[in-house]
Design an enzyme around this catalytic site. Structure first.
Site, short mmCIF file in Angstrom:
data_model
loop_
_atom_site.label_atom_id
_atom_site.label_comp_id
_atom_site.label_asym_id
_atom_site.label_seq_id
_atom_site.Cartn_x
_atom_site.Cartn_y
_atom_site.Cartn_z
N HIS A 61 0.83 -1.22 0.00
CA HIS A 61 0.00 0.00 0.00
C HIS A 61 0.86 1.27 0.00
O HIS A 61 0.72 2.11 -0.89
CB HIS A 61 -0.98 -0.02 1.18
CG HIS A 61 -1.64 1.30 1.44
ND1 HIS A 61 -2.51 1.89 0.54
CD2 HIS A 61 -1.53 2.17 2.48
CE1 HIS A 61 -2.91 3.06 1.02
NE2 HIS A 61 -2.34 3.25 2.20
N HIS A 86 4.09 6.91 5.25
CA HIS A 86 2.94 7.69 5.75
C HIS A 86 2.16 6.99 6.87
O HIS A 86 1.44 7.65 7.60
CB HIS A 86 2.01 8.11 4.60
CG HIS A 86 1.13 7.03 4.06
ND1 HIS A 86 1.50 6.22 3.01
CD2 HIS A 86 -0.12 6.64 4.40
CE1 HIS A 86 0.51 5.37 2.74
NE2 HIS A 86 -0.48 5.61 3.57
N ASP A 87 2.31 5.68 7.00
CA ASP A 87 1.56 4.98 8.06
C ASP A 87 2.44 4.48 9.21
O ASP A 87 1.93 3.90 10.16
CB ASP A 87 0.81 3.77 7.47
CG ASP A 87 -0.53 4.17 6.85
OD1 ASP A 87 -1.06 5.22 7.25
OD2 ASP A 87 -1.02 3.45 5.97
N GLU A 90 1.72 5.93 12.81
CA GLU A 90 0.41 5.55 13.35
C GLU A 90 0.35 4.06 13.70
O GLU A 90 -0.23 3.67 14.71
CB GLU A 90 -0.68 5.85 12.31
CG GLU A 90 -2.06 5.72 12.90
CD GLU A 90 -3.11 5.44 11.83
OE1 GLU A 90 -4.21 5.05 12.22
OE2 GLU A 90 -2.81 5.58 10.64
N ASP A 91 0.97 3.22 12.84
CA ASP A 91 0.78 1.77 12.99
C ASP A 91 1.89 1.04 13.74
O ASP A 91 1.75 -0.12 14.06
CB ASP A 91 0.66 1.12 11.59
CG ASP A 91 -0.63 1.54 10.90
OD1 ASP A 91 -1.49 2.12 11.57
OD2 ASP A 91 -0.77 1.28 9.69
N ASP A 153 -3.08 8.65 -1.17
CA ASP A 153 -3.46 7.57 -0.24
C ASP A 153 -4.93 7.20 -0.45
O ASP A 153 -5.31 6.03 -0.55
CB ASP A 153 -3.23 8.08 1.19
CG ASP A 153 -3.56 7.06 2.26
OD1 ASP A 153 -3.43 5.86 1.98
OD2 ASP A 153 -3.95 7.46 3.37
#
Length: 740
Positions: A61, A86-87, A90-91, A153
């Protein structure tokens, strides 16, 4: 997973990485490649144990998002690295501070902006989603790249949504149509905007989407042949003139065909300009304009142009930077065809938006161009005091709007949205000028403040130091900048009056032996059917709420015993609903709406904005004061509700067939023939046994227009009725309309 599977997957990931570097729009230095490689390694490591709903490794992704950022939006290494990661904040356990140490602060800052906003506790009537949109839009003030990567995204999420539950698909697609597609449009990303709109339609109105797709496939061969016939004629003449060019046929997007069908009440077949031709020519910047008009001359030698539909965005580019010449000509078989003329430079700007701008600005850094560009987008972000939903709605107003070009008294050109008024112009010059506007002159003539401007108008603003905005001014303007400024000034006045009103109310209630506290304020707000305590205090301050009304409130409040009995009596029917019991007993005969996954039977009202009837695709919307309102899925307000208030939307569907009756309004147009009204009533009443509630027909110069309100049991009967009316001699079009 077996070892072989993992090995194949790792190979695929490595392949994707190579592809990312290959398709990058900008030329990457060795230093750039090192940064991208490092970001790629961080992303692979951070997401190594994660999988998407479809089962594939999660890291595919971020790589896909980075590919969109690199090729379709055309950003550089900083943005590609941020897109890859980009994630991760957060993850995973990686923090923004970690990224600052590993990379330059700019990359860390963009990733921080991209990290999804943490869920906060909000009151039930405040849209969390609108709050998120507001925060996202405010990042425009910091770095537009955050928004561009968010759009990438969202595009990849929309492309890979098949394995999600229906209700999630509808929510995400509604958000996309509501905010992301208009943003992509405003940022000049026309390719991405088209993809977002088409995918949005696919998941909000799948039937409509599939019908249009199959119709496009059916007519593709004929359209290709038609485009070729025009293209062959023009190619020969352009070659003779020595123009270096290519011609492309460009079909209209599925979403824009749907929009045209709806706006003009026409069928697929009746949408004429379903495609356009695009002539892209090679040129140096000095000769671009000259060559564009040379091509115009060649085109109009062969096909007659429509003067009213000529668009020259080369002399006056759109505020997104879009430049092109659009010519609408009468092609073979009497069909209108749009021909777009662009140089290669203009084409890149049209496809990649602002990213292509700095490629052509010699010596300008990406940051400098970003700054210039951002100034055009900041206006709607200046006000942070209004409610999030109002803020997003106002911001949205100006995202899709077409533009007009007007002049100041000194001859400077200003771009405004189509439909802007002379008061909008005053605010566009400067907020202080807007607030002090006493009058306006357009082309030397004194006009009203709500005078709608046209391209080419010259406007002069007359100001006075004593002038103040009034509530009416909100009706005089269309731009979000003007609305925001007017609301700010009005709010300041309202707050002053409300403060005085609160003191006044405290004194008045004291005389009635009531102490003003939070409970009493809430009771008063409900009693006067207001929204907030500010409304209450303001109304007292300006004298709208009078002494007698407060005395009535006090009497009702003191008479608690009677009140208690009243409530009890009111509640009694609900505890033992005889009608509900009967419905359950004979549900086979009734058409019922059921809600949620449990298919519960709840009280509801059918909304007036779209008049749903049994058989329509519908959803429930939990309102603040009126319980559940049922809307059609294609209701004009559906996208906004499902996007801003997803938590209030509940699935709903009709079960069974019904003997209840529902109202539908049909608009009929056609040729005025003798005995038409008689023929229509015969078809509706005699053949279909449908009750006509009202019938209004009017004829004018051989054309008739009619509005018929019929009462039908369900959607199937309505569709059959429409088919039969269409067969009546003279009838041209039958459309089901929303109630005004």
């Amino acid at each position: 997973m077996t070892e072989i599977d993992l090995e194949a997957e790792n190979k695929a990931i490595a392949q994707e990485y190579k592809e990312l570097l290959r398709i990058s729009y900008q030329s990457l230095t060795d230093e750039d490649k090192k940064v991208i490689r490092k970001a790629f390694d961080v992303a692979v490591e951070a997401h190594k144990d994660q999988r998407r709903k479809s089962g594939e490794a999660y890291v595919f992704h971020p790589i896909a998002v980075a590919k969109i950022v690199a090729s379709e939006i055309g950003l550089g290494a900083t943005s590609i690295a941020a897109a890859l990661m980009h994630d991760v904040v957060e993850d995973t356990d990686i923090t923004v501070e970690d990224l600052e140490k590993m990379f330059n602060p700019k990359i860390a800052k963009i990733v921080e902006g991209l990290t999804k906003i943490a869920k906060v506790k909000t009151e039930q009537d405040i849209s969390l989603q609108a709050e998120n949109f507001r925060k996202m839009l405010l990042t425009l003030n910091e770095d537009v790249r955050v928004i561009l990567i968010k759009i990438a995204d969202r595009l990849h999420n929309m492309q890979t949504m098949e394995s999600m539950a229906d209700y999630k698909q509808a929510k995400i697609a509604s958000e996309t149509l509501y905010i992301y597609a208009p943003l992509a449009h405003r940022l000049g990303l026309y390719n991405i905007k088209t993809q977002l709109e088409d995918l949005g339609l696919k998941y909000t109105e799948p039937e409509v989407y599939n019908q249009i797709v199959s119709k496009i496939k059916e007519t593709k061969q004929e359209q290709d042949a038609y485009i070729k016939s025009i293209s062959d004629v023009l190619s020969k003449s352009l070659q003779d003139e020595g123009v270096d060019f290519i011609i492309k046929g460009r079909p209209k997007s599925i979403y824009s065909i749907r929009r045209k069908m709806r706006a003009q009440n026409v069928t697929f077949e009746e949408v004429y300009d379903k495609f356009a031709l695009r002539i892209i020519y090679k040129s140096n910047q000095r000769d671009e304009k000259f060559l564009a008009w040379k091509i115009y001359s060649v085109v109009t030698d062969h096909y007659r142009p429509s003067p009213s539909r000529l668009r020259d965005w080369i002399s006056s580019p759109k505020s997104t930077g879009y430049e092109a010449l659009h010519i609408t000509v009468m092609g073979p078989k009497g069909r209108w065809v749009e021909i777009q003329v662009r140089s290669e430079r203009m084409d890149e700007i049209a496809e990649k938006g602002y990213a292509a701008h700095y490629k052509y600005k010699n010596g300008d850094t990406e940051e400098h161009t970003l700054e210039v560009w951002l100034n055009q987008l900041k206006e709607a972000l200046e006000n942070q005091t209004s409610s999030a939903v109002d803020f997003v709605e106002d911001f949205k107003l100006n995202l899709y709007s077409k533009e007009i070009y007007v002049f100041t008294p000194k001859g400077d050109i200003k771009s405004l949205p189509k439909g802007a008024t002379s008061l909008d112009f005053a605010f566009a010059i400067h907020s202080e000028i807007g607030i002090r506007t006493r009058g306006t002159r357009v082309n030397g003539k004194l006009v009203q403040l709500n005078h709608v401007l046209n391209s080419g108008d010259q406007i002069e603003v007359i100001t006075s130091p004593h002038q103040k905005p009034t509530m009416q001014w909100l009706d005089y303007v269309t731009t979000s900048r003007a609305k925001t400024k007017i609301k700010n000034v009005l709010n300041e006045n309202t707050k002053k009056i409300a403060e005085e009103g609160k003191e006044l109310l405290t004194r008045k209630l004291r005389h009635l032996k009531i102490t003003l506290n939070e409970t009493v304020v809430n009771e008063l707000v409900n009693y006067f059917k207001l929204q907030t305590s500010l409304d209450l205090f303001y109304r007292v301050g300006v004298g709208v709420i009078e002494n007698q009304q407060l005395k009535d409130f006090a009497a009702q409040k003191n008479n608690t015993l009677v009140n208690f009995f009243k409530k009890t009596i009111k509640r009694a029917p609900n505890t033992q609903p005889t009608e509900q019991i009967n419905k359950n007993e004979i549900s086979k005969k009734y058409d019922l709406l059921v809600f949620g996954n449990e298919q519960e039977r709840l009280d509801y009202k059918l909304s007036n904005c779209c008049n749903p009837i049994p058989g329509d695709d519908v959803f429930g919307f939990i309102t603040i004061n009126e319980g559940i309102k049922v809307h059609r899925k294609d209701c004009p307000n559906a996208i906004s509700m499902r996007s801003n208030y997803a938590y209030r939307v509940i699935p709903a569907k009709w079960i069974d067939s019904t003997q209840e009756e529902f109202k539908a309004i049909l608009e009929i147009t056609g040729l005025d023939t003798l005995g038409l009204a008689n023929e229509l009533t015969k078809v509706i009443s005699s053949q279909m046994h449908v009750n006509i509630q009202s019938l209004a027909l009017s004829g004018d110069a051989g054309i008739f227009n009619g509005k018929i309100t019929v009462v039908v049991p369900n959607n199937v009967v309505l569709k059959k009725l429409i088919e039969n009316i269409k067969k009546v001699d003279g009838v041209d079009k039958v459309t089901r309309v929303y109630q005004n």
